[in-house]
Design a protein around this motif. Structure first.
Motif, mmCIF file in Angstrom:
data_model
loop_
_atom_site.group_PDB
_atom_site.id
_atom_site.type_symbol
_atom_site.label_atom_id
_atom_site.label_comp_id
_atom_site.label_asym_id
_atom_site.label_seq_id
_atom_site.Cartn_x
_atom_site.Cartn_y
_atom_site.Cartn_z
ATOM 1 N N SER A 1 0.580 -1.490 -0.031
ATOM 2 C CA SER A 1 -0.350 -0.133 0.237
ATOM 3 C C SER A 1 1.169 1.624 0.073
ATOM 4 C CB SER A 1 -0.567 0.044 1.190
ATOM 5 O OG SER A 1 -2.097 1.168 0.956
ATOM 6 N N TYR A 2 0.862 1.714 -0.912
ATOM 7 C CA TYR A 2 1.102 3.341 -0.825
ATOM 8 C C TYR A 2 0.373 4.400 -0.136
ATOM 9 C CZ TYR A 2 4.358 7.092 -3.056
ATOM 10 O OH TYR A 2 4.624 8.864 -3.087
ATOM 11 N N VAL A 3 0.794 4.732 1.131
ATOM 12 C CA VAL A 3 -0.520 6.028 1.229
ATOM 13 C C VAL A 3 -0.299 7.346 1.325
ATOM 14 C CG1 VAL A 3 -0.713 6.815 3.556
ATOM 15 C CG2 VAL A 3 -0.459 3.921 2.916
ATOM 16 N N HIS A 4 -1.015 8.135 1.094
ATOM 17 C CA HIS A 4 -0.788 9.489 0.557
ATOM 18 C C HIS A 4 -1.391 9.966 1.829
ATOM 19 C CE1 HIS A 4 -1.318 8.806 -3.740
ATOM 20 N NE2 HIS A 4 -1.829 8.113 -3.645
ATOM 21 N N SER A 5 -2.189 9.669 2.380
ATOM 22 C CA SER A 5 -2.363 9.946 4.462
ATOM 23 C C SER A 5 -2.985 8.716 5.151
ATOM 24 C CB SER A 5 -2.794 11.710 4.336
ATOM 25 O OG SER A 5 -2.808 12.075 6.095
ATOM 26 N N PRO A 6 -2.659 8.553 6.222
ATOM 27 C CA PRO A 6 -4.154 7.466 6.683
ATOM 28 C C PRO A 6 -4.924 8.581 6.496
ATOM 29 C CG PRO A 6 -2.131 7.518 8.128
ATOM 30 C CD PRO A 6 -1.685 8.429 7.132
ATOM 31 N N ALA A 7 -6.667 8.776 6.596
ATOM 32 C CA ALA A 7 -7.749 9.137 6.539
ATOM 33 C C ALA A 7 -7.615 10.603 7.382
ATOM 34 C CB ALA A 7 -9.259 8.566 6.232
ATOM 35 N N ARG A 8 -7.596 12.128 6.511
ATOM 36 C CA ARG A 8 -7.199 12.481 7.140
ATOM 37 C C ARG A 8 -8.886 12.636 8.073
ATOM 38 N NH1 ARG A 8 -3.790 17.182 4.646
ATOM 39 N NH2 ARG A 8 -5.402 17.483 3.811
ATOM 40 N N TYR A 9 -10.295 12.847 6.888
ATOM 41 C CA TYR A 9 -11.057 12.894 7.650
ATOM 42 C C TYR A 9 -11.473 12.500 9.057
ATOM 43 C CZ TYR A 9 -11.783 14.182 2.769
ATOM 44 O OH TYR A 9 -12.350 14.366 1.975
ATOM 45 N N VAL A 10 -11.115 10.866 9.397
ATOM 46 C CA VAL A 10 -11.322 10.199 10.513
ATOM 47 C C VAL A 10 -9.374 10.126 11.468
ATOM 48 C CG1 VAL A 10 -10.767 7.605 11.421
ATOM 49 C CG2 VAL A 10 -12.268 8.143 8.604
ATOM 50 N N TRP A 11 -8.678 10.669 11.270
ATOM 51 C CA TRP A 11 -7.578 9.832 11.755
ATOM 52 C C TRP A 11 -7.516 11.673 12.325
ATOM 53 C CZ3 TRP A 11 -6.450 5.894 14.224
ATOM 54 C CH2 TRP A 11 -6.782 5.336 13.666
ATOM 55 N N SER A 12 -6.834 13.045 11.577
ATOM 56 C CA SER A 12 -6.329 14.410 11.479
ATOM 57 C C SER A 12 -7.076 15.001 10.926
ATOM 58 C CB SER A 12 -4.947 14.115 11.337
ATOM 59 O OG SER A 12 -4.520 13.927 9.811
ATOM 60 N N PRO A 13 -8.767 15.702 11.867
ATOM 61 C CA PRO A 13 -9.182 15.963 11.391
ATOM 62 C C PRO A 13 -8.581 17.807 11.549
ATOM 63 C CG PRO A 13 -9.946 15.509 13.224
ATOM 64 C CD PRO A 13 -8.937 14.856 12.831
ATOM 65 N N THR A 14 -7.794 17.492 12.559
ATOM 66 C CA THR A 14 -7.676 19.387 12.683
ATOM 67 C C THR A 14 -6.585 19.693 11.851
ATOM 68 O OG1 THR A 14 -5.971 18.350 13.985
ATOM 69 C CG2 THR A 14 -7.380 18.896 15.832
#
Length: 377
Positions: free
Chosen positions: A128-141
């Motif tokens: 898996s190539y990851v652009h970001s762990p789901a920002r909506y879920v993990w880092s909403p700030t």
């Protein structure tokens, strides 16, 4: 599937020798006509030319059939029109994507694509190539869109599902050190860093006669966390014209803000690639006062010899050499960024272009194909 009928995967020779004779799938979230993550997905697909290409859905203006994209059942629902509403059912969509097992799966993930399962873990090698762990879920700030009231209640459940449904992933790659650290923090997994590909040759090629570089430039989607309103304030503080290129839901608010300052603000709506190159090459500096995971736009600007003025955080720490290819500012005060703008004459356009070459497409292809080969031997 909605784009072509399903069939058993055919093993064939790929651009990565260890995958010769093995069935391969590449998957990505939603696919729009143009975007950084979509370009990465296509670059991965070029390395694996005989792989099946899966997406949750393709936007109406995306050439899905020309690219051979196979869409999930979500493409046939109204949820395709709202990513926030679709988030809770994305893990289910990935688990019901296809009944065909594959030997190797390579996912391009910025939400839940890394949870896709296209065969048992003992047979299927999943990278898996990851652009970001789901920002909506993990880092909403980091991204204010994740603070929607619609997501507050299900966020904890989505985090648990994200962890549980991704245990079968064998190896991760991250698009930046910023994202690698997030993968470690949220998922407790290690990842190699492979920067995304940038077409530096295109943006370095002169678009016409050399321009006088009289304006500042802001490029990207017009959404709150990109801080285009701050760019307007920076231009006013620096006393320079500003060109804002892109599109997005903040357009009306930005136009109102532009009408209240004493410098010319020009809006370029959805510029073509050729026009964007012209804009980069005519700008005194690119303004980028936002926290990004990586940020392809600053690299494109540097390929054109244009320095970057941005925040000292996130991906800019990897793409901009402070004091050599731009200036990184530790605050969001317009006056501080304007002061950096006044120093761009100290920088060498040749050095800026040279630095951009370290993010060229061939660098990505070499790193990515090497990683896939090593993990699939």
């Amino acid at each position: 599937m909605t784009s072509v009928e399903d069939a058993r995967p055919v093993a064939d020779v790929t651009g990565v020798p260890p995958l010769a004779g093995r069935s391969v799938a590449v998957v990505h979230e939603w696919f729009s006509a143009a975007g950084g993550s979509e370009n990465v997905f296509l670059a991965i697909a070029e390395l694996l030319p005989h792989a099946r290409r899966y997406v949750l859905w393709a936007e109406r203006d995306a050439p899905a059939r020309d690219l051979g994209l196979r869409e999930s059942w979500l493409a046939r629902t109204a949820l395709r029109r709202s990513k926030a509403l679709a988030l809770p059912v994305m893990p289910l969509a990935w688990r019901t994507l296809s009944r065909d097992p594959f030997d190797v799966v390579v996912s391009s993930s910025h939400a839940f694509a890394h949870t896709v399962r296209l065969g048992p873990p003992e047979r299927t090698r999943h990278l898996s190539y990851v652009h970001s762990p789901a920002r909506y879920v993990w880092s909403p700030t980091v991204d204010g869109r994740g603070s929607s009231p619609l997501l507050r209640a299900p966020r904890r459940a989505l985090q648990a599902a994200d962890l549980r449904l991704s245990r079968h992933v064998h190896a991760y790659a991250a698009n930046s050190v910023e994202v690698r650290d997030r993968i470690q923090r949220y998922w407790k997994r290690d990842a190699v860093v492979i920067h995304p590909p940038v077409d530096v040759d295109f943006y370095a090629t002169p678009a016409g006669p050399e321009q006088p570089r009289e304006y500042l430039l802001g490029v990207g989607r017009w959404i709150p966390y990109k801080n285009f309103d701050l760019m307007i304030s920076i231009a006013a503080a620096a006393g320079l014209p500003l060109v804002i290129a892109g599109a997005g839901p903040e357009e009306a608010r930005l136009r109102r803000a532009a009408s209240r300052v004493g410098v010319p603000i020009t809006f370029e709506l959805r510029p073509s690639r050729d026009r964007l190159r012209e804009l980069y090459q005519g700008a005194r500096a690119l303004l980028f006062p936002a926290h990004e995971d990586f940020g392809i736009i600053p690299v494109e600007a540097q390929a054109a010899g244009t320095p970057v003025i941005g925040l000292r955080s996130g991906g800019l720490l990897e793409t901009v050499v402070d004091g050599e290819t731009g200036f990184l500012v530790p605050s969001t005060r317009a006056a501080d960024h304007a002061a950096a703008v006044r120093r761009v004459g100290e920088l060498s356009a040749a050095r800026i272009r040279e630095h951009a070459r370290s993010f060229a497409r061939e660098r990505f292809a070499a790193r990515m194909s090497g990683w896939i080969a090593d993990e699939c031997r």
